[in-house]
Design an enzyme around this catalytic site. Structure first.
Site, mmCIF file in Angstrom:
data_model
loop_
_atom_site.group_PDB
_atom_site.id
_atom_site.type_symbol
_atom_site.label_atom_id
_atom_site.label_comp_id
_atom_site.label_asym_id
_atom_site.label_seq_id
_atom_site.Cartn_x
_atom_site.Cartn_y
_atom_site.Cartn_z
ATOM 1 N N LYS A 22 0.929 -1.353 -0.103
ATOM 2 C CA LYS A 22 -0.056 0.111 0.174
ATOM 3 C C LYS A 22 0.899 1.131 -0.074
ATOM 4 O O LYS A 22 0.673 2.310 -0.799
ATOM 5 C CB LYS A 22 -1.000 -0.247 1.277
ATOM 6 C CG LYS A 22 -1.754 1.354 1.454
ATOM 7 C CD LYS A 22 -2.648 1.188 2.701
ATOM 8 C CE LYS A 22 -1.600 1.349 4.094
ATOM 9 N NZ LYS A 22 -1.263 2.989 4.432
ATOM 10 N N ASN A 23 1.692 1.343 0.917
ATOM 11 C CA ASN A 23 2.742 2.504 1.033
ATOM 12 C C ASN A 23 3.531 2.834 -0.224
ATOM 13 O O ASN A 23 3.982 3.766 -0.335
ATOM 14 C CB ASN A 23 3.362 2.474 2.541
ATOM 15 C CG ASN A 23 2.185 2.608 3.364
ATOM 16 O OD1 ASN A 23 1.315 3.057 3.334
ATOM 17 N ND2 ASN A 23 2.492 2.368 4.826
ATOM 18 N N ARG A 92 -4.325 10.823 4.165
ATOM 19 C CA ARG A 92 -3.308 11.917 4.430
ATOM 20 C C ARG A 92 -2.182 11.753 3.141
ATOM 21 O O ARG A 92 -1.738 12.716 2.791
ATOM 22 C CB ARG A 92 -2.659 11.866 5.738
ATOM 23 C CG ARG A 92 -1.971 10.576 6.034
ATOM 24 C CD ARG A 92 -1.446 10.894 7.540
ATOM 25 N NE ARG A 92 -0.188 11.420 7.335
ATOM 26 C CZ ARG A 92 -0.060 12.784 7.774
ATOM 27 N NH1 ARG A 92 -1.205 13.571 8.010
ATOM 28 N NH2 ARG A 92 0.909 13.433 7.713
ATOM 29 N N CYS A 116 -4.912 12.389 12.365
ATOM 30 C CA CYS A 116 -5.389 10.940 12.064
ATOM 31 C C CYS A 116 -5.983 10.354 13.474
ATOM 32 O O CYS A 116 -5.872 11.335 14.608
ATOM 33 C CB CYS A 116 -4.415 10.278 11.478
ATOM 34 S SG CYS A 116 -3.143 9.601 12.682
ATOM 35 N N ARG A 121 -0.476 14.914 12.605
ATOM 36 C CA ARG A 121 0.633 14.320 11.635
ATOM 37 C C ARG A 121 1.034 15.468 10.838
ATOM 38 O O ARG A 121 0.580 15.558 9.872
ATOM 39 C CB ARG A 121 -0.098 13.109 10.814
ATOM 40 C CG ARG A 121 -0.671 11.903 11.695
ATOM 41 C CD ARG A 121 0.254 10.866 11.921
ATOM 42 N NE ARG A 121 0.657 10.362 10.678
ATOM 43 C CZ ARG A 121 0.132 9.449 9.930
ATOM 44 N NH1 ARG A 121 -0.979 8.733 10.203
ATOM 45 N NH2 ARG A 121 0.859 8.901 8.836
ATOM 46 N N PRO A 122 1.913 16.353 11.548
ATOM 47 C CA PRO A 122 2.627 17.381 10.845
ATOM 48 C C PRO A 122 3.046 17.183 9.519
ATOM 49 O O PRO A 122 3.478 16.161 9.159
ATOM 50 C CB PRO A 122 3.455 18.091 11.714
ATOM 51 C CG PRO A 122 3.861 16.857 12.693
ATOM 52 C CD PRO A 122 2.886 16.039 12.568
ATOM 53 N N ASP A 124 5.161 19.835 8.205
ATOM 54 C CA ASP A 124 6.311 21.043 8.332
ATOM 55 C C ASP A 124 7.468 20.525 7.585
ATOM 56 O O ASP A 124 7.966 21.511 6.687
ATOM 57 C CB ASP A 124 6.657 21.282 9.755
ATOM 58 C CG ASP A 124 7.031 20.258 10.579
ATOM 59 O OD1 ASP A 124 6.463 19.014 10.489
ATOM 60 O OD2 ASP A 124 8.309 20.416 10.995
ATOM 61 N N ASP A 306 4.193 0.490 12.057
ATOM 62 C CA ASP A 306 2.932 0.137 11.319
ATOM 63 C C ASP A 306 2.950 -1.524 12.216
ATOM 64 O O ASP A 306 1.814 -2.164 11.760
ATOM 65 C CB ASP A 306 3.101 -0.126 9.970
ATOM 66 C CG ASP A 306 2.988 1.392 9.644
ATOM 67 O OD1 ASP A 306 3.159 1.539 8.333
ATOM 68 O OD2 ASP A 306 2.795 2.077 10.394
ATOM 69 N N ARG A 398 -8.746 -0.200 4.234
ATOM 70 C CA ARG A 398 -7.777 0.702 3.726
ATOM 71 C C ARG A 398 -6.494 0.259 3.478
ATOM 72 O O ARG A 398 -5.811 0.568 2.486
ATOM 73 C CB ARG A 398 -7.758 1.717 4.770
ATOM 74 C CG ARG A 398 -8.894 2.598 4.979
ATOM 75 C CD ARG A 398 -8.452 4.062 5.711
ATOM 76 N NE ARG A 398 -7.328 4.528 5.145
ATOM 77 C CZ ARG A 398 -6.661 5.626 5.666
ATOM 78 N NH1 ARG A 398 -6.960 6.284 6.800
ATOM 79 N NH2 ARG A 398 -5.702 6.273 5.130
HETATM 80 C C1 EPZ Z 1 4.174 6.813 6.393
HETATM 81 O O1 EPZ Z 1 3.558 7.966 6.996
HETATM 82 C C2 EPZ Z 1 3.330 5.660 6.203
HETATM 83 N N1 EPZ Z 1 2.303 6.043 5.427
HETATM 84 C C3 EPZ Z 1 3.015 5.498 7.746
HETATM 85 O O2 EPZ Z 1 1.901 4.299 7.443
HETATM 86 C C4 EPZ Z 1 4.074 5.064 8.675
HETATM 87 O O3 EPZ Z 1 3.288 4.564 9.891
HETATM 88 C C5 EPZ Z 1 5.170 6.215 8.674
HETATM 89 O O4 EPZ Z 1 5.226 6.425 7.383
HETATM 90 C C6 EPZ Z 1 6.176 6.014 9.545
HETATM 91 O O5 EPZ Z 1 6.963 4.799 9.132
HETATM 92 C C7 EPZ Z 1 2.563 6.024 4.108
HETATM 93 O O6 EPZ Z 1 3.435 5.721 3.757
HETATM 94 C C8 EPZ Z 1 1.678 6.279 3.137
HETATM 95 P P1 EPZ Z 1 6.495 10.087 8.585
HETATM 96 P P2 EPZ Z 1 4.081 9.286 7.237
HETATM 97 O O7 EPZ Z 1 6.548 11.344 7.864
HETATM 98 O O8 EPZ Z 1 4.939 9.709 5.758
HETATM 99 C C9 EPZ Z 1 6.921 13.172 12.027
HETATM 100 C C10 EPZ Z 1 0.124 2.792 7.677
HETATM 101 O O9 EPZ Z 1 -0.460 2.073 8.708
HETATM 102 N N2 EPZ Z 1 6.732 14.251 10.914
HETATM 103 O O10 EPZ Z 1 7.525 9.159 8.214
HETATM 104 O O11 EPZ Z 1 3.152 10.533 7.126
HETATM 105 C C11 EPZ Z 1 5.620 12.400 12.186
HETATM 106 O O12 EPZ Z 1 4.567 13.286 12.770
HETATM 107 C C12 EPZ Z 1 0.479 4.146 7.627
HETATM 108 O O13 EPZ Z 1 0.462 2.243 6.565
HETATM 109 C C13 EPZ Z 1 7.032 15.614 11.141
HETATM 110 O O14 EPZ Z 1 7.098 15.790 12.378
HETATM 111 O O15 EPZ Z 1 5.035 9.182 8.258
HETATM 112 C C14 EPZ Z 1 6.222 11.124 12.782
HETATM 113 O O16 EPZ Z 1 6.359 11.346 14.048
HETATM 114 C C15 EPZ Z 1 0.299 4.929 9.052
HETATM 115 N N3 EPZ Z 1 6.916 16.455 10.296
HETATM 116 C C16 EPZ Z 1 7.553 10.853 12.131
HETATM 117 O O17 EPZ Z 1 7.645 12.220 11.571
HETATM 118 C C17 EPZ Z 1 6.647 16.140 8.964
HETATM 119 O O18 EPZ Z 1 6.561 16.990 8.092
HETATM 120 C C18 EPZ Z 1 7.550 10.152 10.875
HETATM 121 O O19 EPZ Z 1 6.711 10.231 10.118
HETATM 122 C C19 EPZ Z 1 6.505 14.723 8.484
HETATM 123 C C20 EPZ Z 1 6.505 13.898 9.775
#
Ligand code: EPZ
Length: 422
Positions: A22-23, A92, A116, A121-122, A124, A306, A398
């Site tokens: 999926k991802n 998202r 979510c 889920r920022p 930034d 995950d 999903r």
């Molecule tokens: C991806 O989400 C995955 N989704 C998530 O899987 C997965 O849990 C996550 O990576 C972590 O491995 C997809 O790929 C579609 P991140 P993503 O940016 O990209 C912080 C599932 O169940 N952060 O790697 O949104 C964030 O809050 C889903 O399949 C910022 O602070 O995750 C988190 O603490 C759920 N600022 C950390 O980074 C930002 O701009 C990692 O988040 C972006 C992220």
């Protein structure tokens, strides 16, 4: 609205093939905006999130058609640079269209994804990366308005404060058409990020360092459409391996890259499972009660967040106390109150769960709150004594393709029923 009715107590044995990730799909689908034309994305999983993104891309002028696991995308006639809230609020990862649309058209208006089930889920890092490439970003009425400078985005150096899958994917897609060189440091290493990088190179992008935390991108003037196979879903694979381990069964999963699950296999072996890796297949055998085994989640190649909820369900069957710490999301524990309804003994201390395993689990009605929490509830219900009902299984749909049919093929007893219950 559907629910699952589950009768627990049966071991899972057998062999299944793993679906496309999926991802990975949610990263390579937006990449098709970078080049006009027809793409054929094979091994695409048939999931609600893929349908949602297809609808968003369709609203922007792309033509998306999913036949079984073949996704055909044509981006020759994009008519809108806007990703409306009505689509983005459902998923998202829709935010991943920002980078490619901005890179190809110089402007984009993308709804902020909001939070979510388990908190903020920022985005930034996504926006800071775009600004470093020269984009002018304003936020109003819940939308990100992005505008590239005259002449388009410009290559730059950008360091990700924290490892972010989505931000790495979004900024990488913006950089491949920027003028000049972009150096991204502390880039995410998840296999889905690597798969996106490889597809971009196949499209004509110049990227060095794929699979490492430093990406050096030489912008090009145009890219071309390609056909690409979606990598297998390591999270789906881990979910099935844990399900077999919990029920003291034996399972072989095919079409998986075992290297993508090294941390998970190590923990399964530490808990007492016998795991054999043979090419793109993994066989797990579990004949005893699992040993309590602590995990701490981390960015790839660490133990994936995950699979944290699924591991908690597994540790409910261990004789003794174990702990789970999630360092990625400090509040991703919405499954705990529902597991308590099944008889679990779990206490929270900040972002650490203390699981006292070995308690008898008995069937109950529980509520899905998000995708991976729902998987955790199914696993617990499969080992709980008697009948359980799991409400709001649309969360599961999903990210898992017909999970109940595939678990039933392995010996589970799960029935999907339509219900007015909410
Ligand atoms: C991806 O989400 C995955 N989704 C998530 O899987 C997965 O849990 C996550 O990576 C972590 O491995 C997809 O790929 C579609 P991140 P993503 O940016 O990209 C912080 C599932 O169940 N952060 O790697 O949104 C964030 O809050 C889903 O399949 C910022 O602070 O995750 C988190 O603490 C759920 N600022 C950390 O980074 C930002 O701009 C990692 O988040 C972006 C992220």
């Amino acid at each position: 609205m559907d629910k699952f009715v589950i009768t627990g107590g049966k071991p899972l044995n057998g062999r299944i093939a793993i679906s496309g990730a999926k991802n990975a799909s949610l990263a390579i689908m937006p990449a098709t905006f970078l080049a006009p034309g027809a793409f054929h994305l094979t091994n695409t999983p048939n999931l609600r999130d893929v349908w949602t993104l297809s609808r968003l891309m369709g609203a922007m002028g792309a033509h998306c058609e999913l036949n079984d696991n073949d996704l055909f995308v044509d981006t020759a006639n994009i008519t809108s640079f806007e990703a409306p809230y009505e689509h983005v609020k459902k998923m998202r990862a829709s935010f991943h269209v920002l980078g490619p649309i901005l890179a190809r058209y110089g402007e984009a208006r993308i709804s902020l994804p909001g939070g979510c089930a388990w908190g903020p889920r920022p985005v930034d890092l996504h926006l800071k990366g775009m600004e470093k490439l020269g984009a002018e970003i304003t936020i109003e009425n819940g939308y990100v308005n992005a505008k590239a400078p005259n002449g388009g985005l410009r290559g730059a150096r950008f360091h990700f404060d924290i490892s972010s899958v989505g931000a790495t994917e979004n900024v990488m897609m913006a950089a491949v058409l920027a003028k000049g060189t972009t150096i991204l440091t502390n880039a995410a290493l998840e296999p889905e990020v690597t798969a996106l990088g490889r597809m971009l190179v196949k499209m004509g992008a110049k990227i060095e360092g794929i699979g490492t935390t430093t990406l050096e991108i030489e912008g090009v003037s145009e890219l071309k459409p390609v056909n690409e196979e979606t990598i297998p879903d390591r999270i789906e694979a881990g979910t099935f391996l844990i399900a077999a381990a919990m029920t003291r069964g034996k399972i072989t999963i095919d079409n998986i890259n075992p290297y993508h699950l090294a941390a998970v296999i190590a923990k399964l072996e530490e808990s007492g499972c016998e795991v054999d890796v043979n090419g793109d297949s993994i066989t797990l055998t579990m004949t005893e009660s699992p040993k309590p085994t602590d995990i701490t989640t981390a960015p790839y190649p660490g133990f994936p967040t995950d699979l944290q909820a699924q591991w908690m369900a597994y540790m409910l069957t261990a004789q003794g106390t174990s702990s789970i710490t999630d360092t990625i999301y400090t509040d991703r524990f919405k499954h705990v109150p529902e597991l308590l309804r099944l008889g679990a003994d779990v206490e929270m201390a900040d972002n650490t769960a203390i699981i006292k395993g070995g308690k008898k689990l008995s069937g109950a009605t529980v509520m899905s709150t998000d995708l991976r929490a729902s998987a955790s509830l199914i696993l617990a219900a499969i080992v709980a004594e008697g009948r359980s009902e799991i409400l709001r299984v649309y969360h599961l749909d999903r990210g898992y393709d017909a999970i109940e049919k595939r678990l039933n093929l392995l010996g589970a007893s799960i029935r999907r029923e339509n219900t007015e219950e909410f």
